[in-house]
Design a protein around this motif. Structure first.
Motif, PDB file in Angstrom:
ATOM      1  N   GLU A 102      -8.758   0.187  10.985  1.00 48.45           N
ATOM      2  CA  GLU A 102      -8.090  -1.102  12.305  1.00 48.45           C
ATOM      3  C   GLU A 102      -7.930  -2.201  10.583  1.00 48.45           C
ATOM      4  OE1 GLU A 102      -6.108  -1.023  14.182  1.00 48.45           O
ATOM      5  OE2 GLU A 102      -5.142  -2.192  14.580  1.00 48.45           O
ATOM      6  N   TYR A 103      -9.183  -2.693  10.074  1.00 46.93           N
ATOM      7  CA  TYR A 103      -9.304  -3.863   9.119  1.00 46.93           C
ATOM      8  C   TYR A 103      -9.871  -3.166   7.775  1.00 46.93           C
ATOM      9  CZ  TYR A 103      -9.064  -6.502  13.501  1.00 46.93           C
ATOM     10  OH  TYR A 103      -8.576  -7.081  14.481  1.00 46.93           O
ATOM     11  N   GLY A 104      -9.745  -2.858   6.955  1.00 46.82           N
ATOM     12  CA  GLY A 104     -10.624  -2.908   5.203  1.00 46.82           C
ATOM     13  C   GLY A 104      -9.650  -1.735   4.937  1.00 46.82           C
ATOM     14  N   THR A 105     -10.605  -1.317   4.337  1.00 43.40           N
ATOM     15  CA  THR A 105      -9.936   0.504   3.649  1.00 43.40           C
ATOM     16  C   THR A 105     -11.400   1.717   4.369  1.00 43.40           C
ATOM     17  OG1 THR A 105      -8.948   1.221   2.617  1.00 43.40           O
ATOM     18  CG2 THR A 105     -10.190  -0.309   1.487  1.00 43.40           C
ATOM     19  N   ALA A 106     -10.579   2.656   3.916  1.00 38.85           N
ATOM     20  CA  ALA A 106     -11.178   4.549   4.680  1.00 38.85           C
ATOM     21  C   ALA A 106     -11.231   4.734   2.601  1.00 38.85           C
ATOM     22  CB  ALA A 106     -11.020   5.724   5.290  1.00 38.85           C
ATOM     23  N   TRP A 107     -10.374   3.962   2.345  1.00 36.55           N
ATOM     24  CA  TRP A 107      -9.964   4.486   0.485  1.00 36.55           C
ATOM     25  C   TRP A 107     -10.829   4.860   0.054  1.00 36.55           C
ATOM     26  CZ3 TRP A 107      -7.726   7.621  -2.315  1.00 36.55           C
ATOM     27  CH2 TRP A 107      -7.526   7.630  -3.702  1.00 36.55           C
ATOM     28  N   TRP A 108     -12.488   4.342   0.042  1.00 32.53           N
ATOM     29  CA  TRP A 108     -13.538   3.712  -1.504  1.00 32.53           C
ATOM     30  C   TRP A 108     -13.880   5.524  -0.197  1.00 32.53           C
ATOM     31  CZ3 TRP A 108     -11.450   1.793  -4.746  1.00 32.53           C
ATOM     32  CH2 TRP A 108     -10.883   1.070  -4.291  1.00 32.53           C
ATOM     33  N   ASP A 109     -14.308   5.529   0.887  1.00 28.90           N
ATOM     34  CA  ASP A 109     -14.723   6.926   0.734  1.00 28.90           C
ATOM     35  C   ASP A 109     -13.936   8.355   0.880  1.00 28.90           C
ATOM     36  OD1 ASP A 109     -16.231   5.574   3.188  1.00 28.90           O
ATOM     37  OD2 ASP A 109     -16.941   5.953   1.751  1.00 28.90           O
ATOM     38  N   LEU A 110     -12.843   8.455   1.246  1.00 26.57           N
ATOM     39  CA  LEU A 110     -11.521   9.110   0.702  1.00 26.57           C
ATOM     40  C   LEU A 110     -11.271   9.599  -0.069  1.00 26.57           C
ATOM     41  CD1 LEU A 110      -8.743   7.932   3.568  1.00 26.57           C
ATOM     42  CD2 LEU A 110     -10.168   9.650   3.880  1.00 26.57           C
ATOM     43  N   ARG A 111     -11.177   8.348  -1.213  1.00 26.74           N
ATOM     44  CA  ARG A 111     -11.049   9.021  -2.908  1.00 26.74           C
ATOM     45  C   ARG A 111     -12.248  10.291  -3.218  1.00 26.74           C
ATOM     46  NH1 ARG A 111     -12.434   4.014  -6.276  1.00 26.74           N
ATOM     47  NH2 ARG A 111     -11.508   5.359  -7.758  1.00 26.74           N
ATOM     48  N   LYS A 112     -13.613  10.457  -2.320  1.00 26.25           N
ATOM     49  CA  LYS A 112     -14.168  10.894  -2.775  1.00 26.25           C
ATOM     50  C   LYS A 112     -14.036  12.706  -1.626  1.00 26.25           C
ATOM     51  CE  LYS A 112     -17.346   7.470  -2.741  1.00 26.25           C
ATOM     52  NZ  LYS A 112     -18.680   6.716  -2.256  1.00 26.25           N
ATOM     53  N   ARG A 113     -13.554  12.563  -1.124  1.00 29.80           N
ATOM     54  CA  ARG A 113     -13.245  13.547   0.078  1.00 29.80           C
ATOM     55  C   ARG A 113     -12.305  14.738  -0.728  1.00 29.80           C
ATOM     56  NH1 ARG A 113     -14.533  14.041   5.438  1.00 29.80           N
ATOM     57  NH2 ARG A 113     -14.689  11.450   5.880  1.00 29.80           N
ATOM     58  N   SER A 114     -13.398  15.620  -0.133  1.00 29.50           N
ATOM     59  CA  SER A 114     -12.526  16.456  -0.822  1.00 29.50           C
ATOM     60  C   SER A 114     -12.428  18.182   0.077  1.00 29.50           C
ATOM     61  CB  SER A 114     -12.890  17.704  -1.681  1.00 29.50           C
ATOM     62  OG  SER A 114     -12.458  18.724  -2.660  1.00 29.50           O
ATOM     63  N   PRO A 115     -12.131  18.611   0.902  1.00 26.20           N
ATOM     64  CA  PRO A 115     -10.276  18.749   0.788  1.00 26.20           C
ATOM     65  C   PRO A 115      -9.891  17.041   1.233  1.00 26.20           C
ATOM     66  CG  PRO A 115     -10.762  20.417   2.412  1.00 26.20           C
ATOM     67  CD  PRO A 115     -12.061  19.789   1.556  1.00 26.20           C
ATOM     68  N   LEU A 116      -8.608  17.035   1.075  1.00 30.10           N
ATOM     69  CA  LEU A 116      -8.309  15.741   1.892  1.00 30.10           C
ATOM     70  C   LEU A 116      -7.769  16.166   3.273  1.00 30.10           C
ATOM     71  CD1 LEU A 116      -7.867  12.275   1.263  1.00 30.10           C
ATOM     72  CD2 LEU A 116      -6.087  12.976   0.550  1.00 30.10           C
ATOM     73  N   LEU A 117      -7.791  15.967   4.462  1.00 27.82           N
ATOM     74  CA  LEU A 117      -6.626  15.697   5.594  1.00 27.82           C
ATOM     75  C   LEU A 117      -6.298  15.399   6.090  1.00 27.82           C
ATOM     76  CD1 LEU A 117      -9.666  18.163   6.967  1.00 27.82           C
ATOM     77  CD2 LEU A 117      -8.450  19.186   5.045  1.00 27.82           C
ATOM     78  N   LEU A 118      -4.933  15.489   6.712  1.00 23.10           N
ATOM     79  CA  LEU A 118      -4.171  14.458   7.708  1.00 23.10           C
ATOM     80  C   LEU A 118      -4.874  13.877   8.597  1.00 23.10           C
ATOM     81  CD1 LEU A 118      -0.552  16.461   7.118  1.00 23.10           C
ATOM     82  CD2 LEU A 118      -0.632  14.018   6.048  1.00 23.10           C
TER      83      LEU A 118
END
Length: 134
Positions: A102-118
């Motif tokens: 809701e605030y900020g971003t999860a990108w800094w965790d998502l960029r390490k995630r494998s596999p990425l899921l919807l």
């Protein structure tokens, strides 16, 4: 109710261009980090671009750098992906997705995630199919 509706896909020859759009509604689009992700046949979901609320692109996949440009129009609640120099390997279903925080971003965790899921995102559209073929 959050809605993301992608459009602009289609069949295009190698070297051609397409512009994808994602119309957003049901949330404050101007404050959210947004993503373009794609899923090619038989392959894992891939993050193509990440764009900040202010329009800065913070990530563009190496495979599309120099060819794709992500942008947004916060006044129109719309996300764009301009694709040029299309290649056969760009064939995929393209989704726009909303950051799960809701605030900020999860990108800094998502960029390490494998596999990425919807399901790593809070919302996503139905997708628009891009086929690059001669």
């Amino acid at each position: 109710q959050v809605q993301l509706v992608e459009s602009g896909g289609g069949l295009v020859q190698p070297g051609g261009s397409l512009r994808l759009s994602c119309a957003a509604s049901g949330f404050d689009f101007s404050t959210k980090w947004m993503y373009w992700v794609r899923q090619a046949p038989g392959k894992a979901l891939e993050c193509v671009s990440v764009i900040r609320p202010n329009g800065d692109t913070v990530y563009l996949a190496d495979s599309v750098k120099g060819r794709f440009t992500a942008s947004r129009d916060n006044a129109e609640n719309t996300l764009y992906l301009q694709m040029t120099g299309l290649r056969n390997e760009d064939t995929a279903v393209y989704f726009c997705a909303k950051d799960r925080l809701e605030y900020g971003t999860a990108w800094w965790d998502l960029r390490k995630r494998s596999p990425l899921l919807l399901t790593d995102f809070s919302s996503w559209g139905q997708g628009t199919e891009v086929t690059v073929s001669s």
